[in-house]
Design a protein around this motif. Structure first.
Motif, PDB file in Angstrom:
ATOM      1  N   ARG A   1       0.829  -1.204   0.000  1.00 51.49           N
ATOM      2  CA  ARG A   1       0.000   0.000   0.000  1.00 51.49           C
ATOM      3  C   ARG A   1       0.870   1.264   0.000  1.00 51.49           C
ATOM      4  NH1 ARG A   1      -2.730  -1.487   3.953  1.00 51.49           N
ATOM      5  NH2 ARG A   1      -1.723  -0.309   5.631  1.00 51.49           N
ATOM      6  N   SER A   2       2.044   1.085   0.595  1.00 52.02           N
ATOM      7  CA  SER A   2       2.909   2.265   0.700  1.00 52.02           C
ATOM      8  C   SER A   2       3.452   2.668  -0.643  1.00 52.02           C
ATOM      9  CB  SER A   2       4.067   1.967   1.694  1.00 52.02           C
ATOM     10  OG  SER A   2       4.877   0.927   1.175  1.00 52.02           O
ATOM     11  N   VAL A   3       3.463   1.743  -1.671  1.00 57.30           N
ATOM     12  CA  VAL A   3       3.971   2.088  -3.005  1.00 57.30           C
ATOM     13  C   VAL A   3       3.127   3.187  -3.596  1.00 57.30           C
ATOM     14  CG1 VAL A   3       4.354   1.251  -5.332  1.00 57.30           C
ATOM     15  CG2 VAL A   3       4.844  -0.256  -3.400  1.00 57.30           C
ATOM     16  N   HIS A  11       8.777   3.652  -4.254  1.00 60.70           N
ATOM     17  CA  HIS A  11       8.830   2.727  -5.381  1.00 60.70           C
ATOM     18  C   HIS A  11      10.174   2.056  -5.472  1.00 60.70           C
ATOM     19  CE1 HIS A  11       9.247   1.491  -9.612  1.00 60.70           C
ATOM     20  NE2 HIS A  11       7.901   1.159  -9.462  1.00 60.70           N
ATOM     21  N   GLN A  12      11.137   2.750  -5.242  1.00 53.77           N
ATOM     22  CA  GLN A  12      12.498   2.237  -5.315  1.00 53.77           C
ATOM     23  C   GLN A  12      12.732   1.206  -4.263  1.00 53.77           C
ATOM     24  OE1 GLN A  12      15.272   4.236  -7.014  1.00 53.77           O
ATOM     25  NE2 GLN A  12      16.823   2.763  -6.546  1.00 53.77           N
ATOM     26  N   ARG A  13      12.366   1.525  -3.085  1.00 53.11           N
ATOM     27  CA  ARG A  13      12.572   0.600  -2.004  1.00 53.11           C
ATOM     28  C   ARG A  13      11.756  -0.663  -2.242  1.00 53.11           C
ATOM     29  NH1 ARG A  13      12.152   5.337   1.109  1.00 53.11           N
ATOM     30  NH2 ARG A  13       9.973   4.885   1.599  1.00 53.11           N
ATOM     31  N   PHE A  14      10.614  -0.525  -2.821  1.00 46.32           N
ATOM     32  CA  PHE A  14       9.794  -1.680  -3.114  1.00 46.32           C
ATOM     33  C   PHE A  14      10.494  -2.580  -4.119  1.00 46.32           C
ATOM     34  CE2 PHE A  14       6.647  -3.622  -5.972  1.00 46.32           C
ATOM     35  CZ  PHE A  14       6.038  -4.511  -5.060  1.00 46.32           C
ATOM     36  N   MET A  15      11.021  -2.050  -5.164  1.00 48.47           N
ATOM     37  CA  MET A  15      11.709  -2.831  -6.175  1.00 48.47           C
ATOM     38  C   MET A  15      12.904  -3.541  -5.596  1.00 48.47           C
ATOM     39  SD  MET A  15       9.878  -2.691  -8.779  1.00 48.47           S
ATOM     40  CE  MET A  15      11.040  -3.375  -9.989  1.00 48.47           C
ATOM     41  N   GLU A  16      13.621  -2.892  -4.730  1.00 48.33           N
ATOM     42  CA  GLU A  16      14.780  -3.505  -4.119  1.00 48.33           C
ATOM     43  C   GLU A  16      14.359  -4.685  -3.267  1.00 48.33           C
ATOM     44  OE1 GLU A  16      16.689  -0.338  -1.979  1.00 48.33           O
ATOM     45  OE2 GLU A  16      17.473   0.630  -3.798  1.00 48.33           O
ATOM     46  N   LYS A  17      13.378  -4.522  -2.515  1.00 49.86           N
ATOM     47  CA  LYS A  17      12.898  -5.602  -1.672  1.00 49.86           C
ATOM     48  C   LYS A  17      12.388  -6.750  -2.512  1.00 49.86           C
ATOM     49  CE  LYS A  17      11.681  -2.855   2.368  1.00 49.86           C
ATOM     50  NZ  LYS A  17      10.659  -2.419   3.270  1.00 49.86           N
TER      51      LYS A  17
END
Length: 691
Positions: A1-3, A11-17
């Motif tokens: 949801r935070s994306v 968004h970046q942190r999501f992709m990394e994870k």
């Protein structure tokens, strides 16, 4: 949801994870594959070993399949045949089921046709009703059922037409045979009445004696023989008693009534039947123009009417509503008015009393028959009283001729009787009583002439004839007695009196006959009381009854005697005039002949012989006749002497005339008729003597 939130670098942190997660999964997969790799290799090795066996198995399976297919072809064929048979069986079962539904319909329709063929139309209508309500709805989808449904109304109409045709034939048949039906019904009613009357006579022993007193034993024996024959005939034909059902087949009426009732047209049928029967009633009530000439004409007329109403009464009692009591009463009242009018007209043409009596008997039987069927007939008995007057008139005309014949055949001389037997024969016919004559020896003469007992017998016969009409009129003995006395009075005062008056005035009746007529009427007058006793014995009504009428014979015979006496005086004077006319006096003669004139002596001799005949007359009549004759002779001689044309009379003529007057005076003094006092008769010539 935070994306999707508006945080920076989300968004970046999501992709990394996400990449880190993928790498973790890859390492786990790699570990998994490394762990299972040896097993895979072993499996492949096994499969390679099995490959050869699989090839062999495939060849074997293919061969087995081929052989199985070859051997299964016949099974397949048999199976297909079984399938086809099963379908046929199912179809047959379906057809049977449908036929089981249709067969009752066809059977009922066939039954309907058979019923139509044998003319059982009422049953055919019931069959139609079952077809329509029960059978046809089950198979209404079939075309033949539609044909049947379309034919049923036509069959109904056909049944209606046929039944109506049968009804018309029935109506025509009963119209033709109504006279036979009526004749049978009237015969049965007459037999029943005869039987009832016989029982009444047996209960009243004196009945027959009173009804036939004076008929002696001959009629009585005839009645016994007739009665025996009647009962013997009844016994012979007892099994042949016919009823209206035996003579008429009423099935067309019942059938037509039931058919129209089932079809709901019962009212139409009732109206048609009543209308046709009214028309037939009018035809039946129309008499033939020559009906009054013979009794058979009346019999046929009554038979047709009785037959008509017997049929209607039967229809009334065996059907419900086709005819009603109100309808039959209305029809009967209409018919009764017509019948009475017809009988009044045609009976007026009847001049024969026997025919009128037969008509009366037919009317009585006709009335009794219909009364037995419940129809009121009082007006018919009232009509009979009118016909009774006409019957009496015809009797009076007939007896007038009989009296004339008796008077013409009479010799107007006393009845000679040579012996006791002849005397008894005469007094058996006429109630003659004379103690003085009874003392005389035979042969002797009865004072009356032959016509007296004959007239007396004919008066009794008239009473019998009048009684015949009075019987069976449902009247009391007192009324019958009154009828007989009235009709007998008419016979005496009108018919017999007229015949006597005409007889007295006939030119060929002389003084002797007139004297005998006076004697006859005297004896007939004395016999009137015996006639009254005779009527009383017939009717069993005492003469002391207050309302009993008397016979007027006394006045009748007195009038006849007075007329005869007057005719005697007239004829005596005429005879004297005849003698006077032949007188031939010579009024210039010089002297007389010394004796009385010849014509005068002949006249005196005639008077003497005539007055000797008068000895049987009542004294006053003979004296009056003698006095009248002497006075007329005196007046005639005086007129001759005082004639205006006589201009001269000689003394000789006077002396001759004096001799004639002396003879007249001598005749008067000789008492030609006893009973005169002193010189009463001579006084008739005193004026002539003075002249």
């Amino acid at each position: 949801r935070s994306v999707y939130d508006d945080q920076p670098n989300a968004h970046q942190r999501f992709m990394e994870k996400l990449d880190a997660c993928i790498r973790n999964h890859d390492r786990e997969i790699e570990k998994m594959c490394n762990f299972h790799h040896q097993g895979f290799v072993d499996a492949i090795t096994e499969l390679l070993k099995v490959r050869a066996d699989a090839e062999k198995l495939k060849v074997q399976v293919t061969d087995t399949n081929r052989r199985l297919q070859d051997s299964g072809k016949e099974v397949i064929a048999q199976t297909e045949e079984i399938i086809r048979c099963r379908v046929q069986q199912r179809n047959i079962t379906t057809v049977v089921e449908k036929l089981q539904l249709c067969l009752p319909v066809l059977e009922m329709y066939s039954k309907l046709k058979e019923q139509m063929k044998v003319k059982r139309y009422y049953s055919a209508l019931k069959t139609m009703e079952q077809l329509e309500n029960l059978y046809l709805p089950r198979v209404s989808q079939y075309r033949f059922c539609q044909v049947m449904i379309e034919n049923l109304p036509k069959l109904r109409e056909e049944i209606k037409d046929i039944s109506m045709s049968d009804l018309k034939d029935f109506l025509e048949s009963i119209r033709k045979h109504s006279d036979r039906i009526g004749e049978t019904a009237m015969k049965q009613a007459q037999q029943q009445k005869t039987f009832t009357t016989t029982l009444q006579k047996q209960n009243n022993v004196n009945y027959g004696r009173n009804m036939h007193l004076g008929r002696s034993r001959i009629l009585e024996s005839k009645n016994v023989i007739t009665l025996k024959r009647t009962f013997e005939d009844d016994d012979e034909h007892e099994e042949e008693v016919l009823t209206v059902q035996d003579l008429v087949d009423f099935s067309p009426v019942y059938r037509c009534l039931h058919i129209y009732s089932v079809l709901g047209d019962g009212e139409i049928f009732e109206n048609y039947y009543r209308k046709q029967r009214r028309k037939q009633a009018r035809l039946v009530l129309q008499p033939q123009s020559s009906m009054h000439e013979t009794v058979e004409g009346y019999r046929r007329y009554f038979s047709q009417i009785v037959g008509f109403f017997v049929v209607e009464d039967h229809i009334l009692h065996v059907t419900q509503g086709l005819v009603t009591r109100t309808y039959t009463d209305e029809l009967w009242n209409m018919a009764l008015s017509k019948i009475i009018a017809v009988l009044r007209t045609h009976s007026s043409y009847c001049s024969d009393p026997d025919l009128v009596l037969e008509l009366k008997n037919l009317i009585v039987v006709f009335a009794d028959t219909l009364q037995g069927y419940g129809f009121p007939v009082n007006r018919l008995f009232d009509l009979l009283f009118e016909i009774r007057d006409q019957y009496n008139e015809t009797l009076l005309k007939k007896w007038s001729g009989l009296f004339r014949d008796i008077f013409e055949a009479d010799n107007y001389s006393p009845i000679p009787v040579a012996n006791e037997e002849e005397y008894k024969i005469v007094i058996s016919k006429f109630p003659f009583q004379d103690p003085e004559l009874d003392k005389q020896s035979f042969p002797k003469k009865l004072p009356m002439s032959q016509s007296v007992p004959q007239i007396y017998i004919q008066v009794k016969e008239f009473i019998y004839a009048s009684l015949k009409f009075s019987e069976s009129l449902h009247r009391s003995s007192t009324e019958i007695d009154d009828m007989l006395r009235k009709s007998t009075n008419l016979l005496l005062t009108r018919t017999l009196s007229s015949c006597l008056q005409n007889l007295i005035k006939k030119p060929h009746i002389g003084l002797t006959e007139l004297v005998q007529i006076i004697i006859n009427t005297t004896h007939l007058e004395q016999a009137c009381r015996f006639l009254e006793d005779f009527i009383s014995n017939i009717t069993n009504i005492s003469q002391v009854t207050v309302h009993t009428a008397r016979l007027y014979g006394l006045s009748t015979f007195k009038d006849a005697r007075h007329a005869a006496e007057g005719e005697i005086y007239t004829k005596l004077n005429q005879k004297i005039d005849e003698f006077i006319q032949i007188a031939d006096y010579d009024w210039t003669m010089s002297e007389s002949d010394g004796r009385a004139s010849g014509y005068l002596m002949d006249l005196i001799n005639f008077l003497r012989s005539t007055f000797q005949v008068f000895t049987h007359l009542p004294g006053k009549v003979a004296q009056t006749a003698c006095m009248s004759a002497c006075q007329h002779l005196s007046m005639s001689l005086m007129q001759m002497l005082l004639d205006s044309e006589l201009k001269h009379i000689s003394m000789g003529a006077i002396q001759q005339f004096n001799l004639d007057v002396i003879q007249c005076e001598l005749f008067a003094s000789s008492e030609p008729v006893p009973g005169f006092q002193g010189d009463t008769l001579q006084l008739a010539f005193i004026d002539l003597r003075q002249v």
